[in-house]
Enzyme design. Sequence first.
Site, short mmCIF file in Angstrom:
data_model
loop_
_atom_site.label_atom_id
_atom_site.label_comp_id
_atom_site.label_asym_id
_atom_site.label_seq_id
_atom_site.Cartn_x
_atom_site.Cartn_y
_atom_site.Cartn_z
N PHE A 52 0.84 -1.20 0.00
CA PHE A 52 0.00 0.00 0.00
C PHE A 52 0.88 1.25 0.00
CE2 PHE A 52 -4.75 -0.10 1.13
CZ PHE A 52 -4.99 -1.09 0.21
N GLN A 72 -8.37 13.64 5.36
CA GLN A 72 -7.75 12.93 4.23
C GLN A 72 -8.63 12.89 2.99
OE1 GLN A 72 -6.77 8.41 4.36
NE2 GLN A 72 -4.83 9.48 4.19
N HIS A 116 -8.78 10.93 -0.38
CA HIS A 116 -8.24 9.71 -1.01
C HIS A 116 -8.03 9.99 -2.49
CE1 HIS A 116 -7.97 5.58 -2.44
NE2 HIS A 116 -7.95 5.15 -1.19
N LEU A 175 -15.51 5.00 -3.41
CA LEU A 175 -14.08 4.73 -3.37
C LEU A 175 -13.67 3.67 -4.39
CD1 LEU A 175 -11.41 5.12 -1.69
CD2 LEU A 175 -12.07 3.05 -0.49
N GLU A 225 -7.33 1.60 -2.81
CA GLU A 225 -5.90 1.72 -3.09
C GLU A 225 -5.32 0.41 -3.61
OE1 GLU A 225 -3.96 4.38 -0.42
OE2 GLU A 225 -2.21 3.10 -0.24
N ARG A 244 -0.97 9.27 0.53
CA ARG A 244 -2.23 9.73 -0.07
C ARG A 244 -2.29 11.24 -0.24
NH1 ARG A 244 -6.58 5.70 2.94
NH2 ARG A 244 -6.07 3.92 1.62
N HIS A 286 -12.23 11.26 2.57
CA HIS A 286 -12.22 9.84 2.92
C HIS A 286 -12.11 9.56 4.41
CE1 HIS A 286 -11.51 5.59 2.39
NE2 HIS A 286 -10.30 5.65 2.89
N ARG A 327 -2.83 9.68 7.13
CA ARG A 327 -2.86 8.26 7.49
C ARG A 327 -2.43 7.40 6.30
NH1 ARG A 327 -6.59 4.04 6.54
NH2 ARG A 327 -8.21 5.43 5.76
C1 LIG Z 1 -15.08 3.00 1.71
C2 LIG Z 1 -14.02 2.89 2.78
C3 LIG Z 1 -12.99 1.97 2.65
C4 LIG Z 1 -12.01 1.88 3.64
N1 LIG Z 1 -11.00 0.97 3.49
C5 LIG Z 1 -10.07 0.84 4.47
C6 LIG Z 1 -9.07 -0.16 4.39
O1 LIG Z 1 -9.02 -0.96 3.45
N2 LIG Z 1 -8.15 -0.24 5.38
C7 LIG Z 1 -8.16 0.61 6.45
O2 LIG Z 1 -7.31 0.48 7.33
N3 LIG Z 1 -9.14 1.55 6.56
C8 LIG Z 1 -10.08 1.68 5.60
N4 LIG Z 1 -11.06 2.63 5.74
C9 LIG Z 1 -11.16 3.39 7.00
C10 LIG Z 1 -11.75 2.47 8.08
O3 LIG Z 1 -12.64 1.57 7.49
C11 LIG Z 1 -12.49 3.25 9.16
O4 LIG Z 1 -11.70 4.32 9.61
C12 LIG Z 1 -12.80 2.34 10.35
O5 LIG Z 1 -13.42 1.16 9.92
C13 LIG Z 1 -13.66 3.05 11.37
O6 LIG Z 1 -14.05 2.13 12.35
P1 LIG Z 1 -14.76 2.62 13.67
O7 LIG Z 1 -15.04 1.41 14.48
O8 LIG Z 1 -13.98 3.70 14.28
O9 LIG Z 1 -16.13 3.29 13.17
P2 LIG Z 1 -17.36 2.76 12.27
O10 LIG Z 1 -17.12 1.45 11.67
O11 LIG Z 1 -17.71 3.88 11.39
O12 LIG Z 1 -18.51 2.56 13.35
C14 LIG Z 1 -19.13 3.65 14.00
C15 LIG Z 1 -20.21 3.11 14.91
O13 LIG Z 1 -20.71 4.17 15.72
C16 LIG Z 1 -22.12 4.11 15.78
N5 LIG Z 1 -22.62 5.46 16.02
C17 LIG Z 1 -22.22 6.61 15.43
N6 LIG Z 1 -22.95 7.64 15.91
C18 LIG Z 1 -23.83 7.13 16.81
C19 LIG Z 1 -24.85 7.69 17.62
N7 LIG Z 1 -25.14 8.99 17.61
N8 LIG Z 1 -25.54 6.86 18.41
C20 LIG Z 1 -25.29 5.53 18.43
N9 LIG Z 1 -24.34 4.95 17.68
C21 LIG Z 1 -23.62 5.75 16.88
C22 LIG Z 1 -22.51 3.55 14.43
O14 LIG Z 1 -23.79 2.95 14.50
C23 LIG Z 1 -21.41 2.53 14.18
O15 LIG Z 1 -21.73 1.30 14.77
C24 LIG Z 1 -12.06 2.73 4.77
C25 LIG Z 1 -13.11 3.63 4.91
C26 LIG Z 1 -14.07 3.73 3.92
C27 LIG Z 1 -15.15 4.76 4.09
#
Ligand SMILES: Cc1cc2nc3c(=O)[nH]c(=O)nc-3n(C[C@H](O)[C@H](O)[C@H](O)COP(=O)(O)OP(=O)(O)OC[C@H]3O[C@@H](n4cnc5c(N)ncnc54)[C@H](O)[C@@H]3O)c2cc1C
Length: 560
Positions: free
Chosen positions: A115, A228, A230, A240, A243, A274, A338, A373
Amino acid sequence: MMFEHEVLIIGAGLAGLRAAVEAVRRGSNAAVITKVYPVRSHSNAAQGGINAALTDRGDDWTDHALDTIKGSDYLADQDAVEVMCSEAGQALIELEHMGVIFSRDDQGKLGTRRFGGQKAARTFFVGAITGQAMLHVLYEQVVKANVRVYDEWFVTSLIVEDGVCHGAVAMDIRTGEAHTVRAKAVILAAGGAGRVYEPSTNALICTGDGYALAYRAGAPLMDMEMVQYHPTTLASNGVLISEAARGEGGYLLNSKGDRFMLKYAPDYKELASRDVVSRCEQTEIDEGRGVDGCVLLDLRHLGREVVERKLGYLQEVAHDFMGIDLAETPIPIRPGMHYMMGGIKTDVNGATMVPGLYAAGEVANVSVHGGNRLGANSLLDTVVFGRRSAIAAIEYAGSVRDMPKNEDQLKADQARIRRIVDRPKGLRTAAVRRELADSMHSHVAVFRNQHGMEAAAAKVREIKSAYEKVSIEDKGKVFNTDLVFALELGYVIDTAEAICASALTRKESRGAHYRTDMPKRDDANWLKHILVYEGASGADPRIAFLPVTITRWKPVERKY
Ligand SMILES: Cc1cc2nc3c(=O)[nH]c(=O)nc-3n(C[C@H](O)[C@H](O)[C@H](O)COP(=O)(O)OP(=O)(O)OC[C@H]3O[C@@H](n4cnc5c(N)ncnc54)[C@H](O)[C@@H]3O)c2cc1C
């Protein structure tokens, strides 16, 4: 009704579920609250993979740490990066043991791809569904352990008394009833804020709720200017293109058919970090060598077999949204919003500056990503710091004796909700958000300057006062998504306010924060973190600074 737990985890993405698994292992009475069903969290969309330097592959975590720190433009705290990179191998193998079936190479060993911004191929993946595979496996563990999950409950406030966090108020979306959920410790794992911008690669639910909840509760947000973009997103809708396309060898071409990254980043080419690739693309576009506001991602030389076997999902996206066969035709792409490097300031154990409140995942800033990142470091961040925050929160909870028994916050939130429901016809949520998000994309994106950022900040102020006029048409209680969107808009506005305040403060260019009016990095004055606190009763946000922790890697000029 009143609910009580030792630890309350807000968010059921990878960070929240990893925290829950750890809480179960430690026998804690933990609960998870989530506004969508857990496996619909945005983590589910992660395709590319998760980084780890495995010693038996001849890789070393210190090389991963250096790549991460260089990628961060030296803004990451190096002690935190050391924690993440040294624990990565264990975190990865543990996921495999739980049941995440990572893709294999020709010898049947765990397969990797390279990556951006990294010297070694250390990104492990599950086809194009890495996030989905991880999320489902962690959710299985949570179901197996009978953890209480408040599905489709929407958090409206944190409960903070005398500066200490004691739980949250949340509305059960199915009934429209709000409740107090008391807890000795709270872990915010509420994900990112893509929808502060338009377009974005993020799901529609990524509305910055966690940043705003913490901000309103008095916890500072750190380095919020670091947003960021992307390098490869679809112009039409922001979707998206992973990458992985460049990781497998894709080229970037301008309108003349030149592979322009050879000129800008002779060593890393398309796999520079990125922020760098996004700036190069935007420069080509701005200087008239773009194609309808885009540049082209070319996979033709990889051959149909590789495109379909290794990048089959991207082939589907290209076909469905653009009618393009990637094996035959280059696809137009451009930089798109992103990821948030900035977030709630925490230490390496997830502790925020508000006692009782912890944060992990994208919403937190530990800080391991600094100004930029690296791809595949976020999934790693979620599991490493999800686990650590649970350990620290449980330990803290053990020391808490009393919790306040009043329902003041519940009553305040019920009144706030009633005001929105009762408001006569006014502004529509979607239009207001769109106006704000368009302004952020115009002025606080890949390239920025003082004038533009001031315009964005002024727009945020204007929209903040207009928020009092936002009304909803659905006046019912059951599944009132109209109401949920209106409440989310409040979070979007606060997150935008913090981004603008931080961006206007940093008087240099570093990582994703590139100012055309101040294009140089200035370590003498700006090798420091920016903290944003919510201003008292409507006043402008308050700014403070923290030094960056440097352990063994002295800042040097960044070249790719
Ligand atoms: C399309 C895409 C592809 C990606 N690909 C990669 C990758 O290949 N590798 C990598 O390292 N990163 C990648 N990323 C980044 C990475 O996926 C995210 O940064 C990471 O998964 C975030 O995880 P999280 O647990 O912090 O939040 P999330 O998975 O976003 O979960 C947030 C949680 O909070 C809850 N929540 C939010 N607000 C409230 C509220 N008010 N009340 C109750 N619940 C709430 C939601 O219901 C959810 O369950 C990608 C991101 C995107 C958008």
